[in-house]
Scaffold this motif. Structure first.
Motif, PDB file in Angstrom:
ATOM      1  N   LYS A   1      53.831  44.196 -20.166  1.00 60.67           N
ATOM      2  CA  LYS A   1      53.247  45.372 -20.813  1.00 60.67           C
ATOM      3  C   LYS A   1      53.759  46.599 -20.085  1.00 60.67           C
ATOM      4  O   LYS A   1      54.232  46.500 -18.950  1.00 60.67           O
ATOM      5  N   PRO A   2      53.667  47.777 -20.731  1.00 54.03           N
ATOM      6  CA  PRO A   2      54.169  48.973 -20.058  1.00 54.03           C
ATOM      7  C   PRO A   2      53.320  49.337 -18.844  1.00 54.03           C
ATOM      8  O   PRO A   2      52.246  48.781 -18.659  1.00 54.03           O
TER       9      PRO A   2
ATOM     10  N   SER B   1      58.588  52.924 -18.294  1.00 56.50           N
ATOM     11  CA  SER B   1      58.726  51.564 -18.820  1.00 56.50           C
ATOM     12  C   SER B   1      59.809  51.536 -19.885  1.00 56.50           C
ATOM     13  O   SER B   1      59.732  52.248 -20.871  1.00 56.50           O
ATOM     14  N   HIS B   2      60.810  50.715 -19.664  1.00 56.88           N
ATOM     15  CA  HIS B   2      61.888  50.579 -20.623  1.00 56.88           C
ATOM     16  C   HIS B   2      61.725  49.275 -21.384  1.00 56.88           C
ATOM     17  O   HIS B   2      61.812  48.206 -20.769  1.00 56.88           O
ATOM     18  N   PRO B   3      61.509  49.341 -22.716  1.00 63.79           N
ATOM     19  CA  PRO B   3      61.325  48.095 -23.472  1.00 63.79           C
ATOM     20  C   PRO B   3      62.604  47.261 -23.462  1.00 63.79           C
ATOM     21  O   PRO B   3      63.701  47.788 -23.601  1.00 63.79           O
TER      22      PRO B   3
ATOM     23  N   GLU C   1      61.308  41.831 -27.732  1.00 66.30           N
ATOM     24  CA  GLU C   1      60.040  41.232 -28.114  1.00 66.30           C
ATOM     25  C   GLU C   1      60.279  39.991 -28.959  1.00 66.30           C
ATOM     26  O   GLU C   1      61.386  39.783 -29.468  1.00 66.30           O
TER      27      GLU C   1
ATOM     28  N   ARG D   1      55.958  41.404 -25.780  1.00 63.75           N
ATOM     29  CA  ARG D   1      56.998  42.384 -25.461  1.00 63.75           C
ATOM     30  C   ARG D   1      57.274  42.381 -23.958  1.00 63.75           C
ATOM     31  O   ARG D   1      56.389  42.129 -23.155  1.00 63.75           O
ATOM     32  N   TYR D   2      58.497  42.696 -23.619  1.00 64.45           N
ATOM     33  CA  TYR D   2      58.855  42.726 -22.201  1.00 64.45           C
ATOM     34  C   TYR D   2      59.416  44.085 -21.812  1.00 64.45           C
ATOM     35  O   TYR D   2      60.123  44.727 -22.581  1.00 64.45           O
ATOM     36  N   PHE D   3      59.091  44.491 -20.583  1.00 61.93           N
ATOM     37  CA  PHE D   3      59.480  45.822 -20.112  1.00 61.93           C
ATOM     38  C   PHE D   3      60.087  45.768 -18.727  1.00 61.93           C
ATOM     39  O   PHE D   3      59.699  44.930 -17.903  1.00 61.93           O
TER      40      PHE D   3
ATOM     41  N   ILE E   1      60.110  48.185 -15.623  1.00 62.00           N
ATOM     42  CA  ILE E   1      59.474  49.393 -15.111  1.00 62.00           C
ATOM     43  C   ILE E   1      60.249  49.896 -13.896  1.00 62.00           C
ATOM     44  O   ILE E   1      60.528  49.125 -12.970  1.00 62.00           O
TER      45      ILE E   1
ATOM     46  N   SER F   1      69.269  45.921 -19.219  1.00 61.34           N
ATOM     47  CA  SER F   1      68.729  46.654 -20.349  1.00 61.34           C
ATOM     48  C   SER F   1      69.671  46.566 -21.545  1.00 61.34           C
ATOM     49  O   SER F   1      69.250  46.311 -22.674  1.00 61.34           O
TER      50      SER F   1
END
Lengths: 309, 309
Positions: free
Chosen positions: A149-150, A161-163, A166, A269-271, A273, A288
DNA sequence: GCCTGGTTTCGAAAATTACGAATTGATTGA
DNA sequence: TCAATCAATTCGTAATTTTCGAAACCAGGC
């Protein structure tokens, strides 16, 4: 004085979800472990496990102790690591914190690109609760945190937080448990015991809403900050558990469970940070980019060698 | 698998600065400790202590290990604390982080007002490197951090430093070392071994400048993040060490050393670091007020500026 | 040189930890 | 319902680790 050997045994038992399984991993016999844990409980003056049927369940105190123990031996391992490091070999270190709520296979996949840069990087992974990792990030002991999570806004830490991607969510059960199940998913979840991720995962709320919307009432048999621990208890038959759909195959193989269904309505979802607004670290950059290039659509079937802890 | 009992012994020896002293504290004999520490060194494959003369000195690896060990057993203590806490007795907790660089006596004095509020508070103290404490502050596991310098700007944590007071600096030496000293302070520092606070203290730079300005060249015999550890080594005769002038008497008594002089040109300052811009917590408020009311000016000590040797 | 305060070496004693054998207790399924 | 099974536990003993007394060693200080 607290006996740390006992604590070590306790940690392994708690993580494995059973005395005999822990005994195997530690190359000891169950009766030894049983006794040592009893001593620990006596020493602390409180029960760590509840003997429910022929299964062990962590008490409230046990869960608390688990967190501390985990931390303690994590630092112990770090100590050994730090001392064994020969002062000469200094590659660019890439220090990543991985939230306990993130499945190891996912972390592995996400981190792969960082290792295939032309400049060789030394990956240093650290697992823990998200909160703690964010704290480490703030004092620059980590370059990045991988989370579910963010960045939580209630923490007074600067960060972004960079997504990364998902995917949907699949449900798993031990074979025995799966046999007792009706045929039609998700209706067959009704009345079943369910294992839930803890608050470090953003999954819990949408998951419960999803169940509610379908009029399914489940018994929450456990709540786990650590996704691997949840799966381990799931393997032991404590309940049905959810996990990211993209790693369904690995989960089935690794934990000897079966997928009983999946949905794309709940999204995991994955982030990544980081402290900086714009990522500079080449490894983070590589990750990324690769993630956005569709890491989660074309599942590359990576074999996971790490132990089930 | 790392032996945590050995590590515990190592920690005590490192903190006490001598095997025999540690043995006393642990109710063991020196030979036991000596042996166990040797095993630890063998296990780790690296020397933790350098046997210099009849004194033990931490090696580089030893210092590193010390930090980890400290952390480990701190968490262990927390674990016991957390479990022994009866769930009923819940007073308003006041969680304070105290930088290792802050002398315990000072911390004690500064915290006194917080304990004499009408509403009874439960004081929870946690010592560590400043950096680490600030991280804990960011995730709201601490209400306040007591430090030797304002919030370091290189940390990405939101927070505010409230000055609490300042005072001059005195220098101390073991009796044996003091005997070898010339009569006129500070000229008699020239050529002597000096123990310095680490980077967690704002003192180091001004101190070195002060020495430079007077053309005094000293041998830096050690650098310590932990002020108590520094004093302990000072007591053992490793070198002359500085400390806040207001606690000179306690230092002399507690560590069996003598004050060899003092100056008001170097100022030691103390800060309360909090997350909020304006302090709300009643305990912090009480502290801050009392400190400004002259905790440091009306020093209960007899002022004696002449160098004692 | 010869105390003194400290560390280290060497067995042997004491304590702790580990295991084999047998017990209990819950779940599975004939 | 009653074995069969699987897991945790209890108990006494064996193996291992920790501890200590005795004595040696080592660097200063007188």
């Amino acid at each position: 004085m607290l006996n740390y050997k006992h604590l070590q045994y306790f940690l392994q038992v708690a993580k494995s979800g059973s005395v005999s399984r822990a005994a195997e991993k530690l190359h000891l016999t169950p009766q030894t472990l049983s006794g040592q844990i009893k001593s620990l409980e006596e020493r602390l003056g409180i029960e760590l496990f509840r003997r429910s049927g022929r299964r062990l369940e962590l008490t409230r105190a046990g869960k608390l102790a688990l967190h501390y123990a985990d931390e303690i031996f994590r630092i112990g391992a770090e100590l050994e690591e730090a001392l064994s490091e020969s002062p000469g070999t200094r590659m660019t270190p890439f220090r990543v914190g991985i939230s306990d709520a993130v499945p190891k296979t996912i972390a592995h996949r996400l981190l792969m690109p960082a290792l295939s840069l032309q400049e060789p990087v030394k990956l240093i992974c650290r697992e823990n609760r998200l909160e703690r990792l964010v704290a480490e990030l703030a004092i620059h002991r980590l370059d990045m945190v991988l989370a579910n999570k963010p960045l939580p806004t209630n923490l007074d830490v600067k960060g972004y937080s960079h997504p990364l991607g998902e995917c949907g969510v699949a449900f798993f059960a031990s074979k025995a448990l799966a046999h007792t199940l009706g045929p039609s998913f998700p209706a067959n979840l009704d009345g079943m015991p369910l294992l839930l991720p803890g608050e470090d995962s953003a999954l819990r709320v949408p998951l419960q809403r999803w169940l509610e919307k379908r009029g399914l009432s489940v018994r929450i048999a456990g709540e786990f900050d650590d996704s691997a621990l949840m799966k381990s208890f799931g393997e032991a038959g404590l309940g049905i558990f959810p996990s990211s759909a993209v790693i369904a195959d690995e989960v089935e193989r690794h934990y000897r469970v079966v997928r009983i269904g999946q949905t794309d309505e709940i999204r995991e979802r994955y982030f990544a940070i980081t402290v900086e607004r714009h990522v500079r670290h080449p490894a983070v950059l590589a990750m990324s980019e690769t993630a956005h290039g569709g890491l989660f659509s074309q599942s590359p079937e990576v074999s996971d060698r790490t132990g089930a802890n």
